[in-house]
Design a protein around this motif. Structure first.
Motif, PDB file in Angstrom:
ATOM      1  N   LEU A 474       0.829  -1.212   0.000  1.00 50.39           N
ATOM      2  CA  LEU A 474       0.000   0.000   0.000  1.00 50.39           C
ATOM      3  C   LEU A 474       0.858   1.255   0.000  1.00 50.39           C
ATOM      4  O   LEU A 474       0.535   2.248  -0.664  1.00 50.39           O
ATOM      5  CB  LEU A 474      -0.939  -0.013   1.213  1.00 50.39           C
ATOM      6  N   ASN A 475       1.964   1.234   0.745  1.00 48.86           N
ATOM      7  CA  ASN A 475       2.855   2.404   0.767  1.00 48.86           C
ATOM      8  C   ASN A 475       3.488   2.638  -0.603  1.00 48.86           C
ATOM      9  O   ASN A 475       3.634   3.793  -1.037  1.00 48.86           O
ATOM     10  CB  ASN A 475       3.948   2.211   1.829  1.00 48.86           C
ATOM     11  N   ARG A 476       3.875   1.554  -1.277  1.00 51.15           N
ATOM     12  CA  ARG A 476       4.451   1.717  -2.616  1.00 51.15           C
ATOM     13  C   ARG A 476       3.425   2.321  -3.589  1.00 51.15           C
ATOM     14  O   ARG A 476       3.753   3.183  -4.403  1.00 51.15           O
ATOM     15  CB  ARG A 476       4.937   0.367  -3.143  1.00 51.15           C
ATOM     16  N   VAL A 477       2.195   1.857  -3.502  1.00 53.96           N
ATOM     17  CA  VAL A 477       1.146   2.404  -4.359  1.00 53.96           C
ATOM     18  C   VAL A 477       0.891   3.867  -4.029  1.00 53.96           C
ATOM     19  O   VAL A 477       0.700   4.709  -4.912  1.00 53.96           O
ATOM     20  CB  VAL A 477      -0.143   1.575  -4.209  1.00 53.96           C
ATOM     21  N   LYS A 478       0.919   4.212  -2.758  1.00 54.00           N
ATOM     22  CA  LYS A 478       0.686   5.594  -2.342  1.00 54.00           C
ATOM     23  C   LYS A 478       1.761   6.525  -2.878  1.00 54.00           C
ATOM     24  O   LYS A 478       1.478   7.671  -3.245  1.00 54.00           O
ATOM     25  CB  LYS A 478       0.635   5.658  -0.809  1.00 54.00           C
ATOM     26  N   ILE A 482      -1.657   8.583  -5.100  1.00 58.70           N
ATOM     27  CA  ILE A 482      -2.377   8.519  -3.822  1.00 58.70           C
ATOM     28  C   ILE A 482      -3.844   8.150  -4.021  1.00 58.70           C
ATOM     29  O   ILE A 482      -4.461   7.518  -3.160  1.00 58.70           O
ATOM     30  CB  ILE A 482      -2.244   9.857  -3.064  1.00 58.70           C
ATOM     31  N   HIS A 485      -4.141   4.437  -4.150  1.00 57.93           N
ATOM     32  CA  HIS A 485      -3.966   3.913  -2.783  1.00 57.93           C
ATOM     33  C   HIS A 485      -5.281   3.986  -2.015  1.00 57.93           C
ATOM     34  O   HIS A 485      -5.627   3.065  -1.265  1.00 57.93           O
ATOM     35  CB  HIS A 485      -2.869   4.721  -2.080  1.00 57.93           C
ATOM     36  N   ARG A 489      -7.117   0.513  -0.563  1.00 59.60           N
ATOM     37  CA  ARG A 489      -7.254   0.298   0.889  1.00 59.60           C
ATOM     38  C   ARG A 489      -8.558  -0.408   1.235  1.00 59.60           C
ATOM     39  O   ARG A 489      -8.651  -1.069   2.275  1.00 59.60           O
ATOM     40  CB  ARG A 489      -7.189   1.637   1.620  1.00 59.60           C
ATOM     41  N   THR A 514     -10.243   0.281  -9.300  1.00 59.91           N
ATOM     42  CA  THR A 514      -8.994  -0.478  -9.241  1.00 59.91           C
ATOM     43  C   THR A 514      -8.799  -1.312 -10.498  1.00 59.91           C
ATOM     44  O   THR A 514      -7.663  -1.540 -10.927  1.00 59.91           O
ATOM     45  CB  THR A 514      -9.000  -1.397  -8.005  1.00 59.91           C
ATOM     46  N   ASN A 519      -4.708   1.809 -13.524  1.00 60.71           N
ATOM     47  CA  ASN A 519      -4.574   1.557 -12.091  1.00 60.71           C
ATOM     48  C   ASN A 519      -4.106   0.124 -11.828  1.00 60.71           C
ATOM     49  O   ASN A 519      -3.277  -0.117 -10.943  1.00 60.71           O
ATOM     50  CB  ASN A 519      -5.906   1.817 -11.393  1.00 60.71           C
ATOM     51  N   ILE A 523      -0.677  -1.071  -9.809  1.00 62.86           N
ATOM     52  CA  ILE A 523      -0.705  -1.955  -8.644  1.00 62.86           C
ATOM     53  C   ILE A 523       0.153  -3.188  -8.879  1.00 62.86           C
ATOM     54  O   ILE A 523       0.911  -3.623  -7.999  1.00 62.86           O
ATOM     55  CB  ILE A 523      -2.158  -2.342  -8.306  1.00 62.86           C
TER      56      ILE A 523
END
Length: 599
Positions: A474-478, A482, A485, A489, A514, A519, A523
């Motif tokens: 999730l941090n990498r996607v953010k 954003i 992300h 989530r 998604t 997108n 991901i």
């Protein structure tokens, strides 16, 4: 005498000299003619579009000894002193360096006094968005009801940073970017007055680089004159500003259309080797495609009949409309990724490689919906038709494509077989369409995913690996985007089958967003970096996953209930199995030291 910069020497001294802001200038002139001046103005817009210039002209017009008039005379003492900045009743402040409460309180104390020499005391506050909250609060009451002899003119490039209470107390004027054609006409006038010979293509290049700002255009022109003298060519502008000639972009576009990867890479390496900024090159390439698209859709709208138009026309004739849209879409997506890339040059190269491989695919089928022209079918040609391609590599690629098509056909058959087997008999009541969609009754917009492989693999070690590093993913996607992300989530990994990860969503909107190709690609790239292997994202609604689990559980229970229960008698002659701890004790202490006692 020292040289005076062109943007200062040619600052408009009357409203008639201001270009590109016709509606604003006409409104101010009408207000001056009819005596409908207000106490506070807000001039906002991009840099170099004439905000401060219009403020000074308004100050001259209201204080002109031959006015107030729609145009200042520029001959009386007041006009001359305002022009050279020596009149004490016209106060120009830079809010970037005078942004505190004390400066605004000083203004609030001095506005009550009448002007010393002029008719009005005019405060011009530039970059007003830089004021602090306390300074804005101190200015509020004075700005709303100043004395009748005071006019406030606020100028800013970022009006969204101003409090609404300040904006509501002013007449707001939105200055717009100046059109390139208007800038070119103004530059021609200045060049004639300065005895400078300039090619029209050179002036158009300056106007494009100025991005709608007249001050930027004059600064660039001043720089080019200093470098090349009083004769300016397109080559001079390109060399001084570090921009790229249109010929380079035309060659890149033609190479992309032909799938000529070797030429595209050579041009890219040449650009980067010259020290060009990858992000700027990509932006200019997108602009080139945009100009070609407009030339194809609206012939004659922006044509000037010069060499640049001939280059765009050549590319427009070679491309189809859908291919131009595809190129702009792909490069725009790459431009967004480029801002966060550690190695922008590689992202630039990869975006061109994608362009080379995708434009040919877009041209293999369908009709051009924009102009009704019949699309030409592209066939695979020998290596001579596509420089840089190896015939053996092309043959291997064709075999891989055939294998993938066969695999997709088999997968489609496997997906449709259960649906055909479960179809209701003729005359039976049909299930409402809403039952196959989400909770809102929306029908499923995609083929139904076969969940059986995931139900068999639920709870496996692979799922624990995915779940343990889900926060890292999730941090990498953010970091990349954003908004993606925020959608991801809502999902939760539920099962892993081979290289496919099943994520269940509670909200159908989050799942559909998604699933969008851009997108999904983002991901899956983040998943490959996080888990060190390529993975494929599969999505399902949480309610559908729970139903599938429940159905699978019922099937297992029914299968167990259908099996008969058998009772088998133990063989009395067989020796009882020895517990494992007994064997361990014997091995540790020896058979002579171990005694087994029955309870």
């Amino acid at each position: 005498m020292s040289h005076l910069a062109l943007y200062r020497a040619w600052r408009p001294q009357s409203f008639a000299d201001v270009v590109g802001q016709d509606m604003i200038i006409q409104t101010l002139k009408n207000a001056l003619a009819e005596g409908r001046l207000t106490h506070a103005y807000l001039f906002n817009g991009p840099r170099g579009t004439g905000k401060t210039t219009a403020a000074k002209l308004l100050a001259k017009a209201v204080n002109c000894l031959n006015g107030p008039a729609p145009e200042p005379c520029n001959e009386c003492e007041m006009c001359r002193r305002i022009a050279d900045g020596s009149l004490v009743d016209v106060i120009e402040l830079d809010a970037a360096s005078n942004n505190g409460v004390d400066e605004i309180r000083d203004i609030r104390e001095k506005v009550k006094y009448a002007p010393t020499e002029a008719r009005y005391k005019v405060y011009i506050i530039d970059e007003v968005h830089m004021l602090t909250i306390g300074a804005f609060n101190a200015l509020l009451k004075t700005l709303e009801e100043p004395p009748p002899h005071v006019i406030f003119i606020l100028a800013t490039t970022e009006p969204h940073k101003l409090p609404v209470t300040i904006i509501s107390r002013c007449q707001r004027y939105d200055f717009r970017r100046i059109a390139p054609g208007v800038i070119v006409d103004r530059l021609k006038t200045i060049c004639r007055a300065e005895n400078i010979e300039a090619e029209e293509q050179a002036l158009w290049q300056v106007a494009r680089l100025a991005d709608g700002g007249m001050r930027d255009a004059l600064s660039l022109l001043d720089q080019v004159i200093a470098a090349s003298g009083r004769t300016i060519t397109l080559h001079d502008v390109v060399a001084v500003t570090g921009s790229l000639p249109l010929e380079r972009f035309a060659k890149m576009a033609e190479a992309a259309l032909a799938g000529d990867i070797g030429t595209a890479l050579e041009l890219t390496e040449h650009m980067l080797g010259e020290g060009k900024n990858a992000e700027k090159c990509l932006e200019d390439f997108i602009t080139f495609y945009r100009d070609v698209l407009l030339l194809k859709l609206l012939p004659g709208r922006e044509e000037r009949g010069d060499e640049a138009d001939a280059l765009r026309r050549r590319v427009a004739d070679a491309y189809e409309t859908r291919q131009l849209f595809r190129a702009i879409e792909l490069l725009s997506r790459a431009s967004g990724d480029l801002k966060y890339a550690a190695q922008p040059g590689i992202v630039f190269e990869v975006s061109l490689l994608k362009l080379c491989t995708s434009l040919g695919e877009d041209g293999r089928s369908g009709d051009d919906s924009a102009n009704g022209a019949t699309r030409t079918t592209l066939r695979a040609e020998p290596a001579a038709a596509a420089p840089g391609h190896d015939p053996a590599a092309l043959a291997a690629l064709e075999r891989r494509i055939a294998a993938l098509e066969a695999r997709f056909a088999a997968t489609g058959a496997a997906l449709t077989a259960p649906a055909a087997a479960s179809a209701p008999p003729p005359g039976a009541a049909r299930r409402p369409a809403a039952a196959s969609g989400d909770a809102s009754g929306r029908p499923a917009a995609r083929p139904k995913l076969n969940l059986e492989p995931f139900l068999r693999e639920e709870g496996a070690e692979a799922l624990r690996e995915i779940t343990s590093r889900w926060a890292e993913l999730l941090n990498r996607v953010k970091e990349r985007k954003i908004s993606v992300h925020a959608w991801l989530r809502d999902g939760e990994p539920k099962a892993v089958s081979g290289d496919e990860v099943l994520v269940a969503f509670k909200n159908v909107i989050h799942r559909e967003t998604t699933e969008k190709p851009g997108n999904r690609q983002l991901i899956e790239q983040a998943m490959a970096e996080t888990y060190r292997r390529p993975l494929v994202l599969r999505t399902v609604m949480l309610s559908q996953w729970e139903e599938a689990k429940a159905a699978a559980g019922e099937t297992s229970a029914a299968r167990a209930a259908a099996e008969p229960l058998r009772l088998e008698q133990d063989d009395p002659s067989a020796e009882p199995a020895e517990p494992p701890w007994v064997r361990e004790a014997i091995d540790l202490f020896g058979e002579d030291m171990v005694v087994i006692k029955e309870d």
